[in-house]
Design a protein around this motif. Sequence first.
Motif, short mmCIF file in Angstrom:
data_model
loop_
_atom_site.label_atom_id
_atom_site.label_comp_id
_atom_site.label_asym_id
_atom_site.label_seq_id
_atom_site.Cartn_x
_atom_site.Cartn_y
_atom_site.Cartn_z
N HIS A 1 0.80 -1.22 0.00
CA HIS A 1 0.00 0.00 0.00
C HIS A 1 0.84 1.27 0.00
CE1 HIS A 1 -3.63 -2.48 1.46
NE2 HIS A 1 -3.70 -2.24 0.16
N SER A 2 2.14 1.12 0.26
CA SER A 2 2.99 2.31 0.27
C SER A 2 3.50 2.57 -1.14
CB SER A 2 4.16 2.11 1.22
OG SER A 2 5.25 2.91 0.83
N GLN A 3 3.58 3.86 -1.49
CA GLN A 3 4.01 4.19 -2.86
C GLN A 3 5.51 3.98 -3.03
OE1 GLN A 3 2.95 8.15 -4.09
NE2 GLN A 3 3.64 7.78 -6.19
N TRP A 4 6.30 4.26 -1.97
CA TRP A 4 7.75 4.28 -2.11
C TRP A 4 8.47 3.15 -1.40
CZ3 TRP A 4 9.19 6.76 -6.09
CH2 TRP A 4 8.47 7.88 -6.50
N ALA A 5 7.75 2.36 -0.60
CA ALA A 5 8.42 1.33 0.21
C ALA A 5 9.23 0.38 -0.66
CB ALA A 5 7.40 0.57 1.04
N PHE A 6 8.60 -0.14 -1.72
CA PHE A 6 9.28 -1.13 -2.55
C PHE A 6 10.58 -0.56 -3.14
CE2 PHE A 6 10.05 -3.83 -6.25
CZ PHE A 6 9.84 -5.09 -5.71
N ALA A 7 10.49 0.65 -3.70
CA ALA A 7 11.67 1.28 -4.30
C ALA A 7 12.75 1.51 -3.25
CB ALA A 7 11.28 2.60 -4.96
N GLY A 8 12.33 1.94 -2.05
CA GLY A 8 13.30 2.19 -0.98
C GLY A 8 14.00 0.91 -0.56
N ILE A 9 13.22 -0.17 -0.42
CA ILE A 9 13.82 -1.46 -0.02
C ILE A 9 14.76 -1.96 -1.11
CG2 ILE A 9 13.32 -3.82 0.71
CD1 ILE A 9 10.47 -2.73 1.45
N GLU A 10 14.37 -1.76 -2.36
CA GLU A 10 15.23 -2.14 -3.49
C GLU A 10 16.59 -1.47 -3.40
OE1 GLU A 10 13.11 -3.03 -7.77
OE2 GLU A 10 12.96 -1.04 -6.93
#
Lengths: 161, 162
Positions: free
Chosen positions: B23-32
């Motif tokens: 549901h977070s917009q940036w979480a995935f990119a940040g974790i990447e």
Amino acid sequence: VTVLAQLCASLYDSRIGTGIRESDNLYSIIETVHVLAITLVVGTISLVDLRLLGLVLKQAPVSEVLGSLVRVTWAGFALMLATGLLLFWAQATQLSRNPMFQLKLLLLALAGLNALFFHRCMRRTVWDGTTRAPRAAQISALISLAVWSAVVALGRAIAYF
Amino acid sequence: VDVSLLGIFRWLGSSWLGTAIRHSQWAFAGIEMFHLLGLALLGGSLVTIGGRMLGLVMPAQPMSAVARGTLSVAILALAILVLSGVLLLADDPLRYYANVAFRTKMLLLGTALVTSLGALRLLSATGPPSPRPPPIAVRSAAVLALLSWLAVGIAGRMIGVL
């Protein structure tokens, strides 16, 4: 600026640029090599930085750690630059307008200046031993860790903008 | 409770962690980004240890000193990679469950861990004095381990392509 934009457009429209962009696998393959090359560059630089901060390889003289690893760094850098140029060739128009790409180039320049500063300051000191590194070298190591981490993060961010 | 691999993957996806990342917009990119930074650290330390085993990197330093200093960085990097990897997985576990590249990567990761531990064991078996050049067995084990890690990286990149 218009000259740069025109240059990017002609790169984008060139046969090589179009070929890389429209190939099924070429772009991904170049990207994979690019990421692996970055791993070599950033990984070895980080180890040297951690050595300067006295966190790893404390018994080894800095000149030896640096002298050995810098060859890997340069090899990785050559590969990173070559693949980076090919990726830019294929996406020149979009990349040149991408704020994350612009910031990444700026930080790469900053990383280069920091490395220059570091090598100048190391040349003037006699320090090479197991004691604490000179303050300037430690600050340079911290800047290097921060800037290279940001370069990696921005490289990933390009795809989201 | 479903303890099969698919069951665990489903549970991970429906956990609060998976829901939050999705549901977070940036979480995935940040974790990447953390995953990539871990990759860089791991790559650098593996090349250093492997290079030392081949007698190419810091040949004047005792193997044990290079391994001790660099292995801690490699283990830290691996911890960052596994942690961020599980978080990336939690975003959409069923997608990765079905992804051939992901499955291959996990198998290769196992291979890389086994070959690396094998190389380290072989090294400690050859004793503390570090002969130059290192024995052929140590050098072959180092090459095998480095190639396994390279394969893990390539399979990892393929996850996004397939």
